[in-house]
Write an enzyme that holds these catalytic residues in place. Sequence first.
Site, mmCIF file in Angstrom:
data_model
loop_
_atom_site.group_PDB
_atom_site.id
_atom_site.type_symbol
_atom_site.label_atom_id
_atom_site.label_comp_id
_atom_site.label_asym_id
_atom_site.label_seq_id
_atom_site.Cartn_x
_atom_site.Cartn_y
_atom_site.Cartn_z
ATOM 1 C CD GLU A 1 -2.721 -1.140 2.437
ATOM 2 O OE1 GLU A 1 -4.058 -0.641 2.400
ATOM 3 O OE2 GLU A 1 -2.399 -1.748 3.406
ATOM 4 C CB ALA B 1 -0.380 3.914 7.668
ATOM 5 C CB ALA C 1 1.441 4.483 11.884
ATOM 6 N N GLY D 1 20.673 7.443 9.259
ATOM 7 C CA GLY D 1 21.494 8.274 10.412
ATOM 8 C C GLY D 1 20.469 8.665 11.615
#
Length: 329
Positions: free
Chosen positions: A210, A253, A269, A276
Site C-alpha cells: 500500500e 502507514a 506508523a 542516520g
Amino acid sequence: MTDTTAPRTSGAVAAGLATIAADGTVLDTWFPAPELSDEPGPSGTERLTAEQAAELLGGGATAAVGPDARRGVEVVAVRTVISSLDEKPVDTHDVYLRLHLLSHRLVKPHGQSLDGIFAHLANVAWTSLGPVAVDDIEKVRLNARAEGLHLQVTSIDKFPRMTDYVAPKGVRIADADRVRLGAHLSAGTTVMHEGFVNFNAGTLGTSMVEGRISAGVVVGDGSDIGGGASTMGTLSGGGNVRIVIGERCLVGAEAGVGIALGDECVVEAGLYVTAGTRVTMPDGQVVKARELSGASNILFRRNSVTGTVEARPNNAVWGGLNEILHSHN
C-alpha cells in the site's frame, strides 16, 4: 532472512515485436515468452523475416508487423540474445529483455546487470494506441481524431507500465499505472491503489503493498508496506545501499525505512527510520539506525512523550497479513 540471491543461468534469449520511430529510435520491445539459457550465443538483436516471426511468435505476428501510419512508426519482429546477464546491456532491445525477465519472475531484483540502462531508453509517450515518439504526439493525436478516435496519453516516461507487457499470475494490481515494467511481483502479492513498485524491485512472496517500493528494494514473504509508507531506493541521490525488508515485517502507514529490516520487524506508523536516525536502545545506549540494519525482531517506535526514536524487542505479534486478501489472487 529474505534471500535476495537469484540462481540463474548465464544468459537469455527471446523473440518479440519492437516499435521503431521514423528516426530509427527504438521505442519499445515486447517479448511475450523470454527464456533463460546456458548457451544463448553472442549478444545482439537481429530482425526476423515474416516466416521466422510466425514460427517463433505465432501466426498473429505476421499481421502485427509493418508500418503504422497513424503513429508514424514501424513494428518489426526481432530476436534478442544476451550472452551473459552479468554484462551490462548493449542496446534498447537488451534492456527491454532484462525488464521482461524481472516481471516474468525469471530473474530476481539485483540478479542481473542493469548498468547504464537509462542511456538506452528513449523518453516515450505511452498512449492508448501504443508507444509514440514524444515529438510526434500532436501529429498522432490529429491522425486519431481524423479516424474518430481519442488519443489518451497515459504517461511520458522511459518505462511503460508492466501490465501492458506482462501480466504475472497470482497477483492483484489495483492501479496498473503504479507498477513499472521491470517490477518483480511474486504470486500472492496485492498492490493497492496507492501502492507503487519500481523496476528492479518488488516482492519475493505473499505481500501487501500500500506504499512505495522504490528501485532496488526487495520485500520478503508475509510483509506489509502500509498505506503511504516509503522505502529508500538506490537511484535518487546516488544511493547504493540495498534496502531489504525481511519476512513478516510491517512498515506502518506513512512510515519509512532507509535501512534493511530483518524478519519480524515493525516500524510504527508515521516513523521514518533513515540510516542516520539516532535510536535509543533498551539499555539507554544511543546508536545510529544503520548499526541495526538487517537485524530481526525489532520494534521501531517514537516515544510519544519525549519524541525519542526507540528500538525495542518485537515481542508482540502484529497479526500478519489477512489471508483472505491474498489466497484467491
